[in-house]
Design an enzyme around this catalytic site. Structure first.
Site, mmCIF file in Angstrom:
data_model
loop_
_atom_site.group_PDB
_atom_site.id
_atom_site.type_symbol
_atom_site.label_atom_id
_atom_site.label_comp_id
_atom_site.label_asym_id
_atom_site.label_seq_id
_atom_site.Cartn_x
_atom_site.Cartn_y
_atom_site.Cartn_z
ATOM 1 N N GLY A 246 0.760 -1.249 0.000
ATOM 2 C CA GLY A 246 0.000 0.000 0.000
ATOM 3 C C GLY A 246 0.784 1.289 0.000
ATOM 4 N N GLU A 280 4.024 -6.717 1.759
ATOM 5 C CA GLU A 280 3.554 -7.048 0.402
ATOM 6 C C GLU A 280 3.532 -5.827 -0.516
ATOM 7 O OE1 GLU A 280 -0.400 -8.404 1.336
ATOM 8 O OE2 GLU A 280 0.309 -10.156 2.432
ATOM 9 N N PRO A 281 4.639 -5.120 -0.643
ATOM 10 C CA PRO A 281 4.601 -3.952 -1.531
ATOM 11 C C PRO A 281 4.525 -4.360 -3.000
ATOM 12 C CG PRO A 281 6.851 -4.350 -0.812
ATOM 13 C CD PRO A 281 5.986 -5.353 -0.094
ATOM 14 N N GLY A 282 3.725 -3.663 -3.758
ATOM 15 C CA GLY A 282 3.643 -3.903 -5.189
ATOM 16 C C GLY A 282 4.087 -2.647 -5.906
ATOM 17 N N ARG A 283 3.179 -1.665 -5.888
ATOM 18 C CA ARG A 283 3.406 -0.412 -6.603
ATOM 19 C C ARG A 283 4.732 0.259 -6.241
ATOM 20 N NH1 ARG A 283 -1.247 2.687 -7.844
ATOM 21 N NH2 ARG A 283 -2.232 1.573 -6.130
ATOM 22 N N ARG A 319 -5.610 3.110 -15.645
ATOM 23 C CA ARG A 319 -5.657 3.825 -14.366
ATOM 24 C C ARG A 319 -6.340 5.195 -14.450
ATOM 25 N NH1 ARG A 319 -2.341 5.221 -11.122
ATOM 26 N NH2 ARG A 319 -3.441 4.389 -9.321
ATOM 27 N N TYR A 323 -9.581 5.110 -12.087
ATOM 28 C CA TYR A 323 -9.421 5.756 -10.778
ATOM 29 C C TYR A 323 -9.253 7.265 -10.894
ATOM 30 C CZ TYR A 323 -7.726 0.959 -10.162
ATOM 31 O OH TYR A 323 -7.566 -0.399 -10.213
ATOM 32 N N CYS A 351 -13.367 3.819 -28.355
ATOM 33 C CA CYS A 351 -14.654 4.520 -28.388
ATOM 34 C C CYS A 351 -15.304 4.613 -27.017
ATOM 35 C CB CYS A 351 -15.556 3.845 -29.398
ATOM 36 S SG CYS A 351 -14.868 4.008 -31.038
ATOM 37 N N GLU A 352 -14.706 5.384 -26.159
ATOM 38 C CA GLU A 352 -15.219 5.643 -24.808
ATOM 39 C C GLU A 352 -14.726 7.028 -24.422
ATOM 40 O OE1 GLU A 352 -16.780 3.458 -22.588
ATOM 41 O OE2 GLU A 352 -16.465 1.537 -23.618
HETATM 42 N N1 LLP Z 1 -1.469 -6.970 -0.582
HETATM 43 C C1 LLP Z 1 -2.786 -7.080 -0.811
HETATM 44 C C2 LLP Z 1 -3.570 -8.010 -0.031
HETATM 45 C C3 LLP Z 1 -3.391 -6.269 -1.800
HETATM 46 O O1 LLP Z 1 -4.698 -6.372 -1.998
HETATM 47 C C4 LLP Z 1 -2.605 -5.374 -2.566
HETATM 48 C C5 LLP Z 1 -3.200 -4.548 -3.620
HETATM 49 C C6 LLP Z 1 -1.222 -5.329 -2.298
HETATM 50 C C7 LLP Z 1 -0.694 -6.126 -1.288
HETATM 51 C C8 LLP Z 1 -0.296 -4.426 -3.067
HETATM 52 O O2 LLP Z 1 -0.605 -3.098 -2.890
HETATM 53 P P1 LLP Z 1 0.397 -1.944 -3.422
HETATM 54 O O3 LLP Z 1 1.649 -2.016 -2.598
HETATM 55 O O4 LLP Z 1 0.660 -2.211 -4.835
HETATM 56 O O5 LLP Z 1 -0.367 -0.709 -3.205
HETATM 57 N N2 LLP Z 1 -5.213 -1.390 -9.591
HETATM 58 C C9 LLP Z 1 -5.111 -0.421 -8.521
HETATM 59 C C10 LLP Z 1 -4.454 -0.997 -7.291
HETATM 60 C C11 LLP Z 1 -5.175 -2.206 -6.741
HETATM 61 C C12 LLP Z 1 -4.490 -2.740 -5.507
HETATM 62 C C13 LLP Z 1 -5.098 -3.993 -5.034
HETATM 63 N N3 LLP Z 1 -4.437 -4.593 -3.926
HETATM 64 C C14 LLP Z 1 -4.359 0.811 -9.038
HETATM 65 O O6 LLP Z 1 -3.953 0.834 -10.204
HETATM 66 O O7 LLP Z 1 -4.187 1.775 -8.297
#
Ligand code: LLP
Length: 423
Positions: A246, A280-283, A319, A323, A351-352
């Site tokens: 997050g 659990e970092p993603g972004r 995105r 969002y 076409c949106e």
């Molecule tokens: N862990 C869990 C349980 C999650 O549901 C998520 C993201 C993450 C970790 C990773 O979160 P991050 O570090 O990436 O913020 N498509 C949306 C984001 C959806 C996130 C869903 N869950 C966007 O483009 O902003």
């Protein structure tokens, strides 16, 4: 440790944009657009920022695969020792195909099927992050059938406002995620009764793209700490706490906390608990390790608005449409001196009316210019589609002065390959 450049691997120099040692311009020429381009050095750097920031405690960084699941991206991270946060059997298979270690995988998500659970148990993942009482029973049933004990953590919903877009807020009691605080203890008690469940942890994830402060993370951790202490009093001891993902990134003008600030804010509480820490970092790892290159296809100035129609669209990058995300969009090289800037909406050809990449951008543009959407390494390609029968973009990984096609551009014929005509 890998020898990394001191500066950001995606940078502007003399009005030209580069990713490591290659210019965006030359990559666009070589591979065509729309094109996703990732930097190995940036992925490495962002992963190591987390790993080092939590060096004060036993921890495992689990990259959230949903943010970017390209095999090469996962492989780069696996080689650094990353674990992975997955949400489907598909992601499990990808991580294994990319050389990720099963014993460093945490499995989140609220609809795990029996087959997915069985696969995860067979390969021996680290932990299931359980999102409901029903799921707990299902995991127990599958584990009993396989005659193993399933390691579980309960994902609790701490009812904390992440102060982010409602679609990516997950820790409020109205959200579908996690086990509500009111039933957490009963669910742990039930887990303790189940013969094929081994309780090992607790976890939460309150939302995504948190940019304002570390406070929501701290608030959630305070609540979870109280739960852990109550569990201890009831005879349930845990081995780890998973603090979710997050942490936000800068897309435009945000000033999010750094991984070091995030870790520092949580440090006192985590040290008091003394448990192993999963995250659990993603972004925060993938977003600013990638860009989307696109070419200006047509200009359409009108009396009301100026539209620059580019060859990437909402099917490539959703995105902004989904969002209302505001992403930085830059020219990859300087505009000619005699070209005056105007205010443009950067739009796709789908076409949106929701099909835009950016609105009201002051840019000097002409047909054929290459633009880069910065920060597109997370939730970019993974959320792309073939809407309007548009083949999905190619993906490239840059490593110093080299570039590799890590996913080929889709061909038109492949789009209907699985379809048939009636006899
Ligand atoms: N862990 C869990 C349980 C999650 O549901 C998520 C993201 C993450 C970790 C990773 O979160 P991050 O570090 O990436 O913020 N498509 C949306 C984001 C959806 C996130 C869903 N869950 C966007 O483009 O902003």
């Amino acid at each position: 440790m890998t020898d990394l450049p001191q500066h950001d691997p995606i940078y502007q120099l003399n009005y030209q944009w580069f990713i490591e040692q290659l210019s965006f311009k030359q990559l666009a020429e070589q591979y065509g657009t729309p094109l996703y381009v990732y930097s190995r050095a940036a992925l490495t750097r962002h992963y190591q920022q987390f790993d080092e920031a939590f060096g004060f405690i036993d921890h495992q960084v689990c990259f959230s695969v949903k943010s970017n699941s390209n095999l090469a991206v996962l492989n780069v991270l696996a080689r650094l020792g990353a674990g992975f946060d997955i949400v489907s059997g598909g992601e499990l298979a990808r991580v294994l195909a990319a050389g990720g270690a099963a014993e460093k995988i945490v499995f989140s998500g609220l609809g795990k099927t029996e087959q997915e659970i069985e696969h995860a148990l067979t390969v021996g993942i680290a932990c299931f992050n359980v999102e409901s009482a029903a799921e707990l029973e299902r995991i127990n049933t599958v584990a009993a059938r396989l005659n193993v004990r399933a390691p579980v953590s309960l994902r609790v919903n701490p009812d904390v406002d992440a102060k982010t877009h409602p679609y990516i807020s997950t820790g409020l009691k109205d959200n579908k995620f996690g086990i509500p605080a009111e039933t957490v203890f009963d669910t742990y008690a039930r887990a303790a009764e189940l013969s094929h469940i081994e309780i090992i942890g607790i976890d939460c994830h309150i939302g995504s793209q948190l940019t304002e402060s570390t406070q929501p993370f701290v608030d959630a951790l305070i609540k979870i700490k109280e739960m852990i202490l109550t569990l201890q009093q009831r005879g349930i001891t845990l081995k780890h706490i998973d603090i979710g993902g997050g942490l936000g990134v800068r897309y435009y003008d945000e000033t999010p906390p750094t991984p070091a600030e995030y870790a520092a804010a949580l440090k006192p509480l985590l040290l008091e608990l003394g448990l192993k820490v999963y995250m659990e970092p993603g972004r925060a790892i993938s977003a600013n390790a990638g860009v989307l290159l696109t070419t200006v296809d047509l200009l359409k100035p009108t009396v009301h608005k100026n539209f620059a129609i580019v060859d990437a669209a909402m099917n490539d990058f959703i995105r902004p449409a989904l969002y209302g995300a505001c992403m930085s969009i830059v020219r990859v090289e300087a505009a000619p001196h005699d070209l005056a800037p105007k205010t443009w909406d950067i739009v796709g050809a789908v076409c949106e009316s929701a099909d835009f990449l950016g609105k009201d951008r002051d840019l000097a543009l002409q047909q054929g210019d290459v633009l880069a959407v910065l920060g597109a390494g997370a939730y970019g390609f993974v959320m792309s589609s073939q809407y309007n029968t548009r083949p999905r973009a190619a993906e490239i990984m840059v490593d110093q002065a080299g570039s590799t096609v890590v996913r080929q551009r889709e061909t038109l014929a492949s789009l209907w390959e699985l379809e048939t005509l009636l006899p």
